[in-house]
Design an enzyme around this catalytic site. Structure first.
Site, short mmCIF file in Angstrom:
data_model
loop_
_atom_site.label_atom_id
_atom_site.label_comp_id
_atom_site.label_asym_id
_atom_site.label_seq_id
_atom_site.Cartn_x
_atom_site.Cartn_y
_atom_site.Cartn_z
NE ARG A 1 4.10 -4.55 -3.98
CZ ARG A 1 4.38 -3.29 -4.28
NH1 ARG A 1 5.18 -3.00 -5.29
NH2 ARG A 1 3.89 -2.30 -3.55
CE LYS B 1 5.05 -2.62 2.86
NZ LYS B 1 5.04 -2.22 1.43
CB ALA C 1 38.96 -32.57 30.86
C1 UD1 Z 1 4.33 4.73 -2.62
C2 UD1 Z 1 4.03 6.00 -3.43
C3 UD1 Z 1 5.06 6.13 -4.54
C4 UD1 Z 1 6.45 6.16 -3.94
C5 UD1 Z 1 6.70 4.95 -3.03
C6 UD1 Z 1 7.97 5.18 -2.25
C7 UD1 Z 1 1.62 6.42 -3.35
C8 UD1 Z 1 0.34 6.32 -4.09
N1 UD1 Z 1 2.69 5.93 -3.97
O1 UD1 Z 1 4.16 3.61 -3.49
O2 UD1 Z 1 4.85 7.32 -5.28
O3 UD1 Z 1 7.41 6.20 -4.98
O4 UD1 Z 1 5.63 4.80 -2.07
O5 UD1 Z 1 8.32 4.06 -1.45
O6 UD1 Z 1 1.66 6.96 -2.27
N2 UD1 Z 1 -0.36 2.42 3.29
C9 UD1 Z 1 -1.38 2.62 4.19
N3 UD1 Z 1 -2.67 2.57 3.75
C10 UD1 Z 1 -2.99 2.33 2.45
C11 UD1 Z 1 -1.93 2.11 1.52
C12 UD1 Z 1 -0.62 2.18 1.99
O7 UD1 Z 1 -1.13 2.86 5.38
O8 UD1 Z 1 -4.18 2.30 2.14
C13 UD1 Z 1 1.02 2.50 3.78
C14 UD1 Z 1 1.80 1.19 3.64
O9 UD1 Z 1 1.71 0.43 4.84
C15 UD1 Z 1 3.21 1.66 3.39
C16 UD1 Z 1 3.04 3.02 2.74
O10 UD1 Z 1 1.72 3.45 3.02
O11 UD1 Z 1 3.93 1.82 4.62
C17 UD1 Z 1 3.28 2.98 1.24
O12 UD1 Z 1 2.37 2.08 0.63
P1 UD1 Z 1 2.82 1.12 -0.57
O13 UD1 Z 1 1.65 0.33 -0.97
O14 UD1 Z 1 4.05 0.40 -0.20
O15 UD1 Z 1 3.11 2.21 -1.71
P2 UD1 Z 1 4.09 2.08 -2.95
O16 UD1 Z 1 3.43 1.30 -4.04
O17 UD1 Z 1 5.42 1.65 -2.52
CA CA Z 2 6.26 0.92 -0.56
#
Ligand code: UD1
Ligand code: CA
Length: 454
Positions: free
Chosen positions: A13, A20, A376
């Protein structure tokens, strides 16, 4: 205690090629904030899970106390933590954080760790006005947590829940390992959610507790440029209010940007739209005009910096007057009571006590003594097309306007340089130096007149 920071996601996003967690907030990568904060908790193991843009992330935040676990495919937050488990000490609890949630305070993390202790499963939750996009905390009639449901998996009733999952948890590690291994990806995104672990904890009879931060902004995550801009705003407001609390006068706390550390003495005042970068130290009674950009600088007490001044890698002594429109480049050192005025550029040069260069001048690679007046339009010609050379000027020198000093050149104490002189040979103490030129006046000159168009 172990710490795991999730930083493998791509951040679709954000619509950017940059991973990110490396997007900057106040000039620093998001992930660096999380790492700096958890370091204050003195973890025994600190593991960052990398995947998307792994090399770049490693390079940016690599340090002797940081270990990296690789998640090749981003199969979800639960799967991400699983990649870190082999690097953890199973006998002590683990704190898990997300690399895209940068502003959580250490005091909040301590509160969560205290609530969880060694045996409970602790989650940091917060009640917000607009829970859209976050996982919701589902509780039973007795008020106990039963599960977390993601936005995309929630029923209309669950979407109304305002208590959200920040993503930050504290958990016993040995059990975490087993719980992660039993996760399923039967959800809207087909991912292994860390958020499902709480149900495993409940099934295993482990007590689930929640803790809350002091401020909602501590838990804001960055998933889009809109959220990044909003968080930058929050962070800058926090920094501005901290400056106000410390006694700094800000013309408008909504119009200052600090991207680094700014330390101010007593009775400092800062006008609107100033940007501070790197490490900037400002003495007592300094006033800074509007629209100045100041990076890695030290400014002495009583100095006045007028509007539109740029300073980088420079120092100014006490009671200096700078600007408007002055530029100090790396290595500029201004002595006490020096004046550097409009359209004057100083680079890698010392300007001694009380010396003045008030208008339209370039001083580069120079040592200028005390009480020197630089007229100057004076230029130090420091570059011969291949190498840079130094200009050395003594004390009490008067440099007439439109002088060129062709370096290397040395000018003694008490010298007077006539206006319009090109100085290419050394000048001894107290001499007058000028280039012989003739002024010619003629009375047989006829000014051209513009021809009329046919
Ligand atoms: C996540 C939470 C959500 C919470 C929110 C808070 C889960 C399933 N959901 O959603 O409940 O309210 O954060 O901000 O955990 N990442 C990895 N590997 C992956 C996927 C993600 O390292 O396979 C890392 C991303 O880089 C990021 C973090 O985990 O730093 C969160 O991932 P993101 O996809 O942003 O989760 P949200 O949809 O925000
Ligand atoms: Ca997030």
């Amino acid at each position: 205690m172990n710490i795991v920071i999730l930083a493998a996601g791509m951040g679709k996003r954000m619509r950017s090629a940059q991973p990110k967690v490396l997007h900057p907030l106040a000039g620093q990568p998001l992930l660096s904030y999380v790492i700096d904060t958890v370091r204050t908790l003195s973890p025994t193991r600190l593991v960052v899970v990398v995947g998307h843009g792994a090399d770049k992330v490693r390079k940016t935040v690599g340090a002797p106390d940081v270990q990296f676990a690789v998640q090749d495919k981003q199969l979800g937050t639960g799967h991400a933590v699983q990649q870190a488990v082999p690097l953890l000490d199973l006998s002590v609890p683990t704190l898990v954080l997300y690399g895209d949630v940068p502003l959580t305070r250490a005091s909040t993390l301590k509160r969560l760790l205290d609530a969880a202790g060694a045996e409970r499963y602790g989650m940091l939750t917060v009640t917000v006005d607009d829970p859209t996009g976050y996982g919701r905390i589902v509780r039973n009639a007795a008020g106990s947590v039963t599960k977390i449901v993601e936005q995309k998996d929630a029923t209309p009733d669950e979407l109304k829940i305002a208590e959200i999952n920040t993503g930050i948890i504290a958990t016993p590690t040995r059990q975490l390992e087993a719980w992660l291994a039993s996760l399923k990806n039967d959800n809207a995104q087909g991912q292994f959610y860390l958020t499902d672990v709480v149900e495993r904890a409940i099934e295993s009879g482990v007590e689930v507790v929640t803790a809350q931060p002091d401020a909602e902004w501590e838990t804001l995550g960055v998933n889009s440029k809109v959220q990044l801009a909003a968080l930058e705003h929050v962070h800058q407001r926090n920094v501005a209010y901290a400056l106000l609390e410390a006694g700094v006068t800000l013309a408008d706390p909504a119009r200052i940007d600090v991207r680094g550390t700014l330390s101010c003495g007593a009775d400092v005042s800062i006008d609107v739209n100033c940007v501070f970068e790197g490490k900037v130290t400002i003495g007592d009674n300094v006033s800074i005009g509007a629209n100045c950009v100041i990076r890695d600088a030290e400014i002495g007490a009583g100095t006045r910096i007028d509007a539109y001044t740029h300073i980088e890698g420079a120092t100014a002594g006490a009671n200096v007057v700078l600007g408007p429109y002055a530029r100090l480049r790396p290595g500029a050192q201004l002595g006490d009571e020096a004046h550097v005025g409009n359209f004057v550029e100083v680079k890698n040069a010392v300007l001694g006590h009380g010396s003045k260069a008030n208008h339209l001048t370039y001083i580069g690679d120079s040592d200028i003594g005390a009480r020197v007046n630089v007229g100057a339009g004076t230029i130090t010609c420091n570059y011969d097309g291949a190498n840079k050379h130094r200009t050395m000027i003594g004390d009490d020198v008067f440099i007439g306007s439109d002088t060129q000093l062709v370096a290397p050149v040395r000018v003694g104490n008490g010298v007077t340089i006539a206006a319009g002189t090109t100085v290419w040979k050394d000048v001894g103490d107290n001499e007058l130096v000028l280039n012989e030129k003739t002024q010619v006046s003629r009375n047989d000159y006829v000014r051209p007149v513009k021809k009329k168009k046919a």
